[in-house]
Write a protein that holds these residues in place. Sequence first.
Motif, mmCIF file in Angstrom:
data_model
loop_
_atom_site.group_PDB
_atom_site.id
_atom_site.type_symbol
_atom_site.label_atom_id
_atom_site.label_comp_id
_atom_site.label_asym_id
_atom_site.label_seq_id
_atom_site.Cartn_x
_atom_site.Cartn_y
_atom_site.Cartn_z
ATOM 1 N N SER A 105 0.836 -1.206 0.000
ATOM 2 C CA SER A 105 0.000 0.000 0.000
ATOM 3 C C SER A 105 0.868 1.252 0.000
ATOM 4 O O SER A 105 0.563 2.256 0.649
ATOM 5 C CB SER A 105 -0.923 0.002 1.233
ATOM 6 O OG SER A 105 -1.758 -1.136 1.247
ATOM 7 N N GLY A 106 1.965 1.204 -0.766
ATOM 8 C CA GLY A 106 2.919 2.311 -0.775
ATOM 9 C C GLY A 106 2.303 3.637 -1.159
ATOM 10 O O GLY A 106 2.611 4.681 -0.557
ATOM 11 N N GLY A 107 1.422 3.628 -2.161
ATOM 12 C CA GLY A 107 0.778 4.871 -2.583
ATOM 13 C C GLY A 107 -0.089 5.463 -1.485
ATOM 14 O O GLY A 107 -0.136 6.684 -1.314
ATOM 15 N N TYR A 108 -0.760 4.596 -0.744
ATOM 16 C CA TYR A 108 -1.613 5.077 0.345
ATOM 17 C C TYR A 108 -0.772 5.750 1.426
ATOM 18 O O TYR A 108 -1.090 6.869 1.864
ATOM 19 C CB TYR A 108 -2.401 3.910 0.957
ATOM 20 C CG TYR A 108 -3.259 4.341 2.128
ATOM 21 C CD1 TYR A 108 -4.533 4.852 1.915
ATOM 22 C CD2 TYR A 108 -2.781 4.271 3.437
ATOM 23 C CE1 TYR A 108 -5.320 5.276 2.981
ATOM 24 C CE2 TYR A 108 -3.541 4.692 4.508
ATOM 25 C CZ TYR A 108 -4.814 5.195 4.278
ATOM 26 O OH TYR A 108 -5.581 5.621 5.339
ATOM 27 N N TRP A 109 0.298 5.087 1.856
ATOM 28 C CA TRP A 109 1.103 5.647 2.944
ATOM 29 C C TRP A 109 1.872 6.896 2.499
ATOM 30 O O TRP A 109 2.099 7.800 3.309
ATOM 31 C CB TRP A 109 2.066 4.583 3.465
ATOM 32 C CG TRP A 109 1.352 3.478 4.181
ATOM 33 C CD1 TRP A 109 1.246 2.181 3.792
ATOM 34 C CD2 TRP A 109 0.618 3.591 5.409
ATOM 35 N NE1 TRP A 109 0.495 1.470 4.696
ATOM 36 C CE2 TRP A 109 0.096 2.303 5.696
ATOM 37 C CE3 TRP A 109 0.349 4.640 6.281
ATOM 38 C CZ2 TRP A 109 -0.668 2.054 6.830
ATOM 39 C CZ3 TRP A 109 -0.413 4.393 7.416
ATOM 40 C CH2 TRP A 109 -0.915 3.106 7.677
ATOM 41 N N LYS A 110 2.224 6.970 1.231
ATOM 42 C CA LYS A 110 2.883 8.175 0.719
ATOM 43 C C LYS A 110 1.955 9.370 0.797
ATOM 44 O O LYS A 110 2.365 10.477 1.161
ATOM 45 C CB LYS A 110 3.339 7.948 -0.719
ATOM 46 C CG LYS A 110 4.034 9.157 -1.345
ATOM 47 C CD LYS A 110 4.472 8.855 -2.766
ATOM 48 C CE LYS A 110 5.160 10.062 -3.395
ATOM 49 N NZ LYS A 110 5.597 9.780 -4.793
ATOM 50 N N ASN A 111 0.678 9.153 0.463
ATOM 51 C CA ASN A 111 -0.296 10.244 0.460
ATOM 52 C C ASN A 111 -0.958 10.475 1.811
ATOM 53 O O ASN A 111 -1.577 11.525 2.024
ATOM 54 C CB ASN A 111 -1.377 9.963 -0.587
ATOM 55 C CG ASN A 111 -0.835 9.955 -1.995
ATOM 56 O OD1 ASN A 111 0.088 10.697 -2.326
ATOM 57 N ND2 ASN A 111 -1.386 9.094 -2.845
ATOM 58 N N ASN A 112 -0.824 9.494 2.713
ATOM 59 C CA ASN A 112 -1.478 9.598 4.027
ATOM 60 C C ASN A 112 -0.514 9.161 5.128
ATOM 61 O O ASN A 112 -0.770 8.178 5.843
ATOM 62 C CB ASN A 112 -2.734 8.727 4.058
ATOM 63 C CG ASN A 112 -3.727 9.067 2.975
ATOM 64 O OD1 ASN A 112 -4.531 9.991 3.107
ATOM 65 N ND2 ASN A 112 -3.659 8.307 1.876
ATOM 66 N N PRO A 113 0.607 9.867 5.286
ATOM 67 C CA PRO A 113 1.642 9.413 6.232
ATOM 68 C C PRO A 113 1.191 9.387 7.684
ATOM 69 O O PRO A 113 1.787 8.669 8.493
ATOM 70 C CB PRO A 113 2.772 10.437 6.029
ATOM 71 C CG PRO A 113 2.096 11.649 5.484
ATOM 72 C CD PRO A 113 0.991 11.138 4.627
ATOM 73 N N GLU A 114 0.159 10.114 8.035
ATOM 74 C CA GLU A 114 -0.313 10.157 9.424
ATOM 75 C C GLU A 114 -1.508 9.239 9.655
ATOM 76 O O GLU A 114 -2.122 9.264 10.729
ATOM 77 C CB GLU A 114 -0.689 11.597 9.796
ATOM 78 C CG GLU A 114 0.416 12.620 9.604
ATOM 79 C CD GLU A 114 1.650 12.295 10.423
ATOM 80 O OE1 GLU A 114 1.494 11.827 11.567
ATOM 81 O OE2 GLU A 114 2.763 12.492 9.913
ATOM 82 N N SER A 115 -1.838 8.422 8.687
ATOM 83 C CA SER A 115 -3.005 7.561 8.789
ATOM 84 C C SER A 115 -2.756 6.374 9.715
ATOM 85 O O SER A 115 -1.672 6.210 10.282
ATOM 86 C CB SER A 115 -3.405 7.066 7.397
ATOM 87 O OG SER A 115 -4.626 6.371 7.449
ATOM 88 N N THR A 116 -3.769 5.519 9.847
ATOM 89 C CA THR A 116 -3.674 4.333 10.696
ATOM 90 C C THR A 116 -3.776 3.073 9.840
ATOM 91 O O THR A 116 -4.262 3.113 8.704
ATOM 92 C CB THR A 116 -4.807 4.304 11.728
ATOM 93 O OG1 THR A 116 -6.071 4.168 11.045
ATOM 94 C CG2 THR A 116 -4.813 5.581 12.570
ATOM 95 N N VAL A 117 -3.331 1.967 10.403
ATOM 96 C CA VAL A 117 -3.418 0.684 9.715
ATOM 97 C C VAL A 117 -4.874 0.340 9.410
ATOM 98 O O VAL A 117 -5.201 -0.139 8.319
ATOM 99 C CB VAL A 117 -2.752 -0.425 10.539
ATOM 100 C CG1 VAL A 117 -3.068 -1.803 9.962
ATOM 101 C CG2 VAL A 117 -1.244 -0.218 10.588
ATOM 102 N N GLU A 118 -5.767 0.598 10.351
ATOM 103 C CA GLU A 118 -7.185 0.280 10.147
ATOM 104 C C GLU A 118 -7.777 1.105 9.001
ATOM 105 O O GLU A 118 -8.580 0.600 8.217
ATOM 106 C CB GLU A 118 -7.972 0.504 11.434
ATOM 107 C CG GLU A 118 -7.660 -0.509 12.527
ATOM 108 C CD GLU A 118 -7.866 -1.942 12.050
ATOM 109 O OE1 GLU A 118 -8.891 -2.224 11.402
ATOM 110 O OE2 GLU A 118 -6.990 -2.785 12.330
ATOM 111 N N ALA A 119 -7.367 2.366 8.911
ATOM 112 C CA ALA A 119 -7.855 3.207 7.813
ATOM 113 C C ALA A 119 -7.327 2.701 6.473
ATOM 114 O O ALA A 119 -8.040 2.709 5.459
ATOM 115 C CB ALA A 119 -7.440 4.647 8.034
ATOM 116 N N CYS A 120 -6.072 2.244 6.469
ATOM 117 C CA CYS A 120 -5.496 1.692 5.247
ATOM 118 C C CYS A 120 -6.244 0.428 4.836
ATOM 119 O O CYS A 120 -6.546 0.235 3.660
ATOM 120 C CB CYS A 120 -4.015 1.391 5.460
ATOM 121 S SG CYS A 120 -3.192 0.738 3.992
ATOM 122 N N LYS A 121 -6.550 -0.424 5.796
ATOM 123 C CA LYS A 121 -7.308 -1.642 5.495
ATOM 124 C C LYS A 121 -8.652 -1.302 4.851
ATOM 125 O O LYS A 121 -9.073 -1.941 3.884
ATOM 126 C CB LYS A 121 -7.553 -2.441 6.773
ATOM 127 C CG LYS A 121 -6.350 -3.173 7.324
ATOM 128 C CD LYS A 121 -6.780 -3.965 8.558
ATOM 129 C CE LYS A 121 -5.634 -4.729 9.166
ATOM 130 N NZ LYS A 121 -6.072 -5.505 10.363
#
Length: 255
Positions: free
Chosen positions: A47-63
């Motif tokens: 999920s590299g694109g997600y974490w690049k655009n949302n560095p302060e997010s949570t694992v649950e939000a990424c899921k």
Amino acid sequence: MIPEKILVVSAHAADWCTRSGGTLIKYIKAGCKVTVFAFTFGEHGESGGYWKNNPESTVEACKECRKNEARAAAAVIGVDSIEFFDFRDYPLDLNTDQIRNLGHRILHLRPDVILTHWIKDPFNFDHEVTAKAVIRAVSAAGMLGAQPNTPSHFIPDIFLFESTIPHSEFNEFKMDTYVDIEDTFEQKMEAIRRFEAQPQLVEYYTRCALTRGIQATDWARGRRIIRYAEGFSRYTPYLGDYLPFTKLHAVRSKQ
């Protein structure tokens, strides 16, 4: 003959679509029902694109993001059902109970064909773990007493799809089956675009489909031109009244 039910067992949210989406569309259009089991969302390692655009997010939000992406892709492909097991990725580690549960699910669903990962993928071991779990589960499902009140000795056909791109040769991926997906390629790409957390997938799998198309065309020896293809390795032996053969002479060449 068209199978009635296909099960795809995917290590991460997008694998089933990138590796077999074009083939699945062909079968769905022919009336086959397709079920997808996604072991993980790929929240840690895919999920590299997600974490690049949302560095302060949570694992649950990424899921949740990956779940929504996979559901959107499944709608484009037309799969009958997609189920998320929510196991942890990188590394994916399955215990005996989880494998036994997979066997019970396979017995309940009784698919004619299972598609899953290639069995050797040392730099993406989640894929290898998934493939070996499927084979162990199918082996157990074929035993008398695998599950009370369930017909035993059930062994579906198993095909293994593309290993990690671009490391197929390193992983010793060996194809013995090509499927022409020129007529479903654009729909497959539309589905892959739903995985915004992995923006590299469109380019990777366009190149892969072109490469497999070149290889398939070479095997056709002038009888057919194939622009895009997906490659598979058959794991279970073929059983029939006659030898399977390629009916390329009956198909109009594509120019």
